[in-house]
Structures are given as C-alpha cells and as structure tokens.
Design a protein around this motif. Sequence first.
Motif, PDB file in Angstrom:
ATOM      1  N   GLN A   8       0.841  -1.194   0.000  1.00 11.62           N
ATOM      2  CA  GLN A   8       0.000   0.000   0.000  1.00 11.62           C
ATOM      3  C   GLN A   8       0.877   1.245   0.000  1.00 11.62           C
ATOM      4  N   SER A  40      -2.903   5.749  -0.203  1.00  9.56           N
ATOM      5  CA  SER A  40      -3.932   4.715  -0.154  1.00  9.56           C
ATOM      6  C   SER A  40      -4.911   4.998   0.973  1.00  9.56           C
ATOM      7  N   THR A  73      -7.876   2.551  -2.701  1.00  7.60           N
ATOM      8  CA  THR A  73      -6.901   1.718  -2.008  1.00  7.60           C
ATOM      9  C   THR A  73      -5.842   1.398  -3.052  1.00  7.60           C
ATOM     10  N   TYR A 122      -1.917   0.175  -4.354  1.00  7.28           N
ATOM     11  CA  TYR A 122      -0.729  -0.657  -4.141  1.00  7.28           C
ATOM     12  C   TYR A 122       0.269  -0.388  -5.265  1.00  7.28           C
TER      13      TYR A 122
END
Length: 187
Positions: free
Chosen positions: A46, A50, A68, A70
Amino acid sequence: MSDIYPLSMHCRFEGFPARIRVTCGQAFDTARATPYSYGSRVTLSQTPRSGLLSGTLTPGEPLPTLETIYSDTGDDDDFSLKLAHYGYGRFYLPDADASRYALALVKGIRVEATGVYRSFETVDIWDTLIPAATDLSKPLAAGDAVYLQDDDGTGRTSVVWYRGDMPAGGIVVTGTLQLGGDVAFQL
C-alpha cells in the motif's frame, strides 16, 4: 447520473492487507518498457495516499478520489506497477417518470505500468424506496441520515440514505452496505 456529492458517496474498502501478491496478465507481453512480463509474480505494498481522500466532501461539488492503492515500490508516483481499487455509489432517477431513486454501485480496479493502463469495473443497480420527490442534493438532517464512524471534525459523517416507514409486507434485513457501514435496508 451524477458524481456530485452527496448524490454520490464513496464505497468503504475495509480489511485490505498491507501487501498483496499479483500475477501479471497477457497485456504485459506487449508492454516492452515494463520490467514485468506475462506470468510475473509481483509483491505490491500500500502507498502513502492509499485510503486518503484527495479533497473535501462539499455538497454540490464533484466527488473527490478515494482509492486503495498498491505499487511495487510502495510509492504513489515512482513505480513500475501500480494497482488501485475504487468504488462509489450514485443515487439517480432511472427515467423521467421514475417514482423512486435507484442506486448504482460502481466498483473498479485500475492497473498502471509503463505501456499498460487498464481499468475494470462492475456496476450493480439497486432499486431504493426513496421517493423521486426527495431532495438528495444536500446532506440530510440528523434524523434522516446514517452515520459512519469516519471523523469529519464532529465525529460523524452524514451519508445520504433515506429512513422512512416500511411499506406493508416489507422485510428488514440488517447487514453491511459499503456506502454507509452498518445499516438496515429494505428489500
């Protein structure tokens, strides 16, 4: 349909792990500038942005981004592979003669790498019991809203969700709706 707050509200993505492992798809075989190819397994972490709102929730203004995120480096801007999950709900009138609002739940994932930019979305349409005459252009008063646990400075965030009398024969199901945390909704 509109992505204007409060007619639109973010989904809540909870329980995402700090790191995930992904396998690259066929699009990576044609992307020459990326260090990954079809079948590569990559661990993503992450990023600092995020789960952070990219602006403020202002009635009448566009819904700011909330994702979110990554990446292979754990950074938002410097990466070879980045994956973002996003989602929001949108209340709208299905047609000019509609007697009540519908709710479109949009959930998606975006993949970014040098030479690869793909986005995948699902949309679920729900009928609601919110009468078409209801004005959803402003956050509702405390008696008519569901409250999240997100802190907006007052300890509560208002979510547009109608609470009224259940029609005869209605069934109440208690569960978790991503737009508003724990709520009771009617089927």
